[in-house]
Design an enzyme around this catalytic site. Structure first.
Site, mmCIF file in Angstrom:
data_model
loop_
_atom_site.group_PDB
_atom_site.id
_atom_site.type_symbol
_atom_site.label_atom_id
_atom_site.label_comp_id
_atom_site.label_asym_id
_atom_site.label_seq_id
_atom_site.Cartn_x
_atom_site.Cartn_y
_atom_site.Cartn_z
ATOM 1 N N ASP A 299 -13.587 -14.816 8.228
ATOM 2 C CA ASP A 299 -12.511 -15.504 7.512
ATOM 3 C C ASP A 299 -12.812 -16.999 7.425
ATOM 4 O OD1 ASP A 299 -10.160 -15.931 6.204
ATOM 5 O OD2 ASP A 299 -8.862 -15.617 7.941
ATOM 6 N N ARG A 300 -13.899 -17.310 6.754
ATOM 7 C CA ARG A 300 -14.390 -18.686 6.693
ATOM 8 C C ARG A 300 -13.575 -19.557 5.743
ATOM 9 N NH1 ARG A 300 -15.508 -23.140 6.331
ATOM 10 N NH2 ARG A 300 -17.425 -24.262 6.863
ATOM 11 N N LYS A 301 -12.963 -18.950 4.742
ATOM 12 C CA LYS A 301 -12.191 -19.664 3.714
ATOM 13 C C LYS A 301 -12.980 -20.850 3.141
ATOM 14 C CE LYS A 301 -7.535 -18.332 5.203
ATOM 15 N NZ LYS A 301 -7.824 -17.688 6.500
ATOM 16 N N PHE A 302 -14.129 -20.531 2.554
ATOM 17 C CA PHE A 302 -14.942 -21.552 1.900
ATOM 18 C C PHE A 302 -14.113 -22.269 0.834
ATOM 19 C CE2 PHE A 302 -18.090 -18.442 3.381
ATOM 20 C CZ PHE A 302 -18.987 -19.283 4.046
#
Length: 480
Positions: free
Chosen positions: A309-312
């Protein structure tokens, strides 16, 4: 035995010898194990076998299908189509998985006229959906599809699906015939053939008739995960839907912990009950390459997928580096990542390129569960548009409501779920119940975090959530 049969028998033996046919116990995309795996990608390292296979397939099918052009289904069939094109002097077309956003913005490359006919080349057919997607794209450019030439029919319903949807398809080989040839030649014994026959009977795939594979005006909430897998244009998204259908779980657990030992311990406990495990690797103080490898091993053993869940949220060049380089090397071990659409479609394209042809996918954040977040309805609408345009890489959307309207293959992932709703953690997180998430908000995959990871009995908590969520999904589908 005639000349064609002799060539086919010899070819099958060659495929076996170069490792294009593997025997053992393989986890397949449909979610169950198969005693045989066909991997024609290895043929790029064996050009003579690749040439023989391509030309023999055309020789077998040529009396039945003729066209002005040929087009290989991307990507593996491109080399086969190229060989046929050069040897027989047939103009070739290249179908992109998505239209370019620059230059000519073409979906189909090559010179052709509206009304020209085209023959599709495909390496392996399972459900037939990849050929149907290619048909839709070619027809959208004014071409007429004369038929399809297939190397291997796995015998799982693909040829029947193609025929029922009006596609004239001819295969050179069936998986059953290949096994029989190898058995007759003494390379495998009858027990392998029997195991394969049993597998095929248990893994038939059907596709609804007249289903528009790109913009279906159908209610995804009334479709089963298996039906939606057949129309998903993201390969890894398709795998997730198939896993959910066969494992009977739509539970994702967010394992937000500070140590690798805790992460791996929880993964082992919840593994039997989840379809997806969500991580925040940068919050794990001692996360390293060995942690990733151990997590991958558990995911294979327990049959679940991994989402980081890096949410780039940066420009394309930056997110590509963050995804494929640095200390986390996310692209190496996570099936899915999350991304904000704030930087525009360029960041999605960059992430797809950085995946380097690995089976990877992305979930775009269309809505958030935190109180007072700044996402507007316009932003959500634009995010959905990007997801639909890039649906070969974007597997779904993170949202709190049913925002997908045209592509039933896109998966809605909804976080912020607990057994008791209407509560808050004092830091903006708002929770809804499993039933509300699935039945009222349209969730396909439901994310539960602390409701499981902070439970006194993590395994039993996961089992309870899995049961409740699956029951809610069954109620949703039955109501249709």
């Amino acid at each position: 035995m005639n000349s064609i049969e002799q060539k086919i028998n010899s070819l099958v033996v060659d495929l076996y010898k170069v490792g294009a046919l593997k025997f053992g116990d393989f986890k397949m995309k449909v979610g169950i194990n198969s005693p045989v795996y066909v991997d024609l990608r290895v043929l790029v390292s064996h050009p003579k076998v690749l040439e023989n296979l391509s030309l023999l397939a055309w020789e077998c099918a040529e009396p039945h299908v003729k066209g002005d052009h040929i087009c290989g289904v991307p990507y593996n069939a491109l080399s086969m189509a190229t060989i046929i094109s050069v040897r027989h002097n047939i103009p070739m077309l290249i179908r992109r998985k998505e239209a370019k956003k620059y230059g000519t913005k073409k979906l189909v490359e090559g010179q052709f006229k509206v009304g020209d006919t085209c023959v599709i080349i495909e390496d392996i057919v399972t459900s037939g959906s990849s050929i149907m997607e290619t048909v839709k794209d070619l027809e959208s450019e004014g071409l007429k599809v004369a038929g399809a030439v297939i190397i291997v029919d796995r015998g799982q319903g693909g040829m029947k699906n193609l025929a029922e949807n009006g596609i004239n398809a001819h295969s050179m080989l069936t998986l059953t015939k290949m096994m029989q040839i190898l058995c007759d030649e003494g390379f495998i014994d009858k027990t392998v053939v029997s195991a394969m026959d049993k597998y095929l009977k248990e893994s038939q795939i059907s596709i609804p008739l007249t289903l528009d594979f790109h913009h279906c005006q159908v209610n995804r909430l009334k479709m089963s995960y298996g039906e939606r897998a057949n129309v998903a244009t993201s390969p890894v998204g398709r795998s997730l839907l198939q896993l959910m259908e066969t494992k009977k779980t739509n539970l994702c657990v967010a394992v937000d912990v500070g140590s690798a030992e805790n992460l791996l311990s929880i993964a082992s406990q919840i593994g039997p009950y989840i379809c997806l495990l969500k991580t925040h690797a940068d919050a794990v103080g001692d996360f390293c390459e060995e942690t990733a490898k151990s997590l991958e091993k558990i995911s294979i053993q327990e049959n679940f997928m991994i989402m980081e869940d890096r949410k780039f949220s940066d420009i394309g060049h930056t997110v590509a580096l963050q995804y494929n380089h640095g200390p986390l090397r996310i692209a190496k071990w996570a099936h899915f990542i999350t991304c904000h659409a704030i930087a525009g479609p360029g960041s999605v394209s960059a992430l797809k390129s950085a995946a380097d042809d690995q089976p990877r996918g992305c979930f775009l954040v269309a809505e958030m569960s935190s109180e007072g977040n700044l996402i507007t309805s316009t932003y959500t609408k634009e995010t959905v548009s990007i997801a639909e345009t890039h649906s070969t890489f974007v597997a779904g959307l993170v949202s709190q409501s049913d925002v997908t309207t045209t592509l039933p293959g896109l998966i809605q992932l909804t976080p912020g779920v607990r057994l008791s709703s209407g509560t808050s953690d004092g830091m903006g997180q708002q929770w809804v119940t499993p039933e509300e998430a699935v039945l009222k908000r349209g969730a396909d995959v439901v994310v539960v975090g602390r409701g499981i990871t902070e439970s006194q009995n993590i395994k039993e908590a996961a089992k309870l959530y899995q049961s409740k969520l699956w029951a809610a999904y069954q109620t949703r589908v039955r109501s249709g």
